[in-house]
Write a protein that holds these residues in place. Sequence first.
Motif, PDB file in Angstrom:
ATOM      1  N   LEU A  48       0.802  -1.216   0.000  1.00  0.00           N
ATOM      2  CA  LEU A  48       0.000   0.000   0.000  1.00  0.00           C
ATOM      3  C   LEU A  48       0.837   1.268   0.000  1.00  0.00           C
ATOM      4  O   LEU A  48       0.374   2.320  -0.388  1.00  0.00           O
ATOM      5  CB  LEU A  48      -0.910   0.025   1.224  1.00  0.00           C
ATOM      6  N   LEU A  49       2.088   1.165   0.478  1.00  0.00           N
ATOM      7  CA  LEU A  49       2.932   2.348   0.611  1.00  0.00           C
ATOM      8  C   LEU A  49       3.813   2.608  -0.604  1.00  0.00           C
ATOM      9  O   LEU A  49       4.504   3.624  -0.658  1.00  0.00           O
ATOM     10  CB  LEU A  49       3.791   2.214   1.868  1.00  0.00           C
TER      11      LEU A  49
ATOM     12  N   SER B  57       1.116   6.525  -3.779  1.00  0.00           N
ATOM     13  CA  SER B  57       0.803   5.233  -3.160  1.00  0.00           C
ATOM     14  C   SER B  57      -0.710   5.113  -2.981  1.00  0.00           C
ATOM     15  O   SER B  57      -1.432   6.107  -2.970  1.00  0.00           O
ATOM     16  CB  SER B  57       1.499   5.108  -1.803  1.00  0.00           C
ATOM     17  N   ARG B  58      -1.160   3.891  -2.851  1.00  0.00           N
ATOM     18  CA  ARG B  58      -2.592   3.664  -2.653  1.00  0.00           C
ATOM     19  C   ARG B  58      -3.079   4.325  -1.362  1.00  0.00           C
ATOM     20  O   ARG B  58      -4.174   4.886  -1.313  1.00  0.00           O
ATOM     21  CB  ARG B  58      -2.903   2.170  -2.610  1.00  0.00           C
ATOM     22  N   ALA B  59      -2.265   4.254  -0.322  1.00  0.00           N
ATOM     23  CA  ALA B  59      -2.645   4.846   0.960  1.00  0.00           C
ATOM     24  C   ALA B  59      -2.788   6.363   0.840  1.00  0.00           C
ATOM     25  O   ALA B  59      -3.751   6.947   1.351  1.00  0.00           O
ATOM     26  CB  ALA B  59      -1.613   4.491   2.026  1.00  0.00           C
ATOM     27  N   GLU B  60      -1.846   7.006   0.153  1.00  0.00           N
ATOM     28  CA  GLU B  60      -1.917   8.457  -0.025  1.00  0.00           C
ATOM     29  C   GLU B  60      -3.111   8.847  -0.877  1.00  0.00           C
ATOM     30  O   GLU B  60      -3.777   9.852  -0.615  1.00  0.00           O
ATOM     31  CB  GLU B  60      -0.635   8.990  -0.642  1.00  0.00           C
TER      32      GLU B  60
ATOM     33  N   LEU C  73      -5.942   7.257  -1.146  1.00  0.00           N
ATOM     34  CA  LEU C  73      -7.139   7.097  -0.323  1.00  0.00           C
ATOM     35  C   LEU C  73      -7.269   8.247   0.673  1.00  0.00           C
ATOM     36  O   LEU C  73      -8.366   8.761   0.895  1.00  0.00           O
ATOM     37  CB  LEU C  73      -7.084   5.753   0.406  1.00  0.00           C
ATOM     38  N   LYS C  74      -6.150   8.685   1.247  1.00  0.00           N
ATOM     39  CA  LYS C  74      -6.175   9.827   2.172  1.00  0.00           C
ATOM     40  C   LYS C  74      -6.661  11.084   1.461  1.00  0.00           C
ATOM     41  O   LYS C  74      -7.434  11.857   2.014  1.00  0.00           O
ATOM     42  CB  LYS C  74      -4.780  10.088   2.741  1.00  0.00           C
TER      43      LYS C  74
ATOM     44  N   TRP D 296     -10.437  10.825   0.829  1.00  0.00           N
ATOM     45  CA  TRP D 296     -11.188  11.064   2.064  1.00  0.00           C
ATOM     46  C   TRP D 296     -11.093  12.524   2.492  1.00  0.00           C
ATOM     47  O   TRP D 296     -12.059  13.092   3.000  1.00  0.00           O
ATOM     48  CB  TRP D 296     -10.719  10.138   3.189  1.00  0.00           C
TER      49      TRP D 296
ATOM     50  N   THR E 216     -11.895   1.884  -2.117  1.00  0.00           N
ATOM     51  CA  THR E 216     -10.620   1.271  -2.504  1.00  0.00           C
ATOM     52  C   THR E 216     -10.788   0.389  -3.738  1.00  0.00           C
ATOM     53  O   THR E 216      -9.903   0.362  -4.594  1.00  0.00           O
ATOM     54  CB  THR E 216     -10.026   0.439  -1.354  1.00  0.00           C
TER      55      THR E 216
END
Length: 132
Positions: A54-55, A74-77, A79-80, A83, A122
């Motif tokens: 994810l990172l 990154s996927r996490a960023e 998604l952040k 949101w 996601t």
Amino acid sequence: MAHTSGLFRGCRALYSAAKSAAAPSPKPNISASSNKPAAAAAGTKDKKSSPTGLLKAKPVSPTLRNFVGASEISRAEALKKVWGYIKLHNLQNPSNKKEIFCDGKLKALFNGKEKVGFLEITKLLSPHFVNN
């Protein structure tokens, strides 16, 4: 009712016997030579590993690139950022916080859907990450 001192009368003898049996044994002397392997092992942890999963930053589709403003993320960023956008523009359904109302930008990301569930985000972002 009996006194509490009468109730625990034999405990002192048992406690002292257990305490003497569990007395700490003398520790062996540790020489300076035994510290060398520990220092060598600590040196191997200084390497920085590249992020995975994810990172890991991956190239993104033009639609997601326009939304986040970066060609790799990154996927996490991602998604952040999605949101953050949802919270900033107050796009959550007030009566059901699990539901998100899509405006023009989110419709482009989420295949033209009017509403999405928060667990779908996601899954709907996944096609926007280009495989190398």
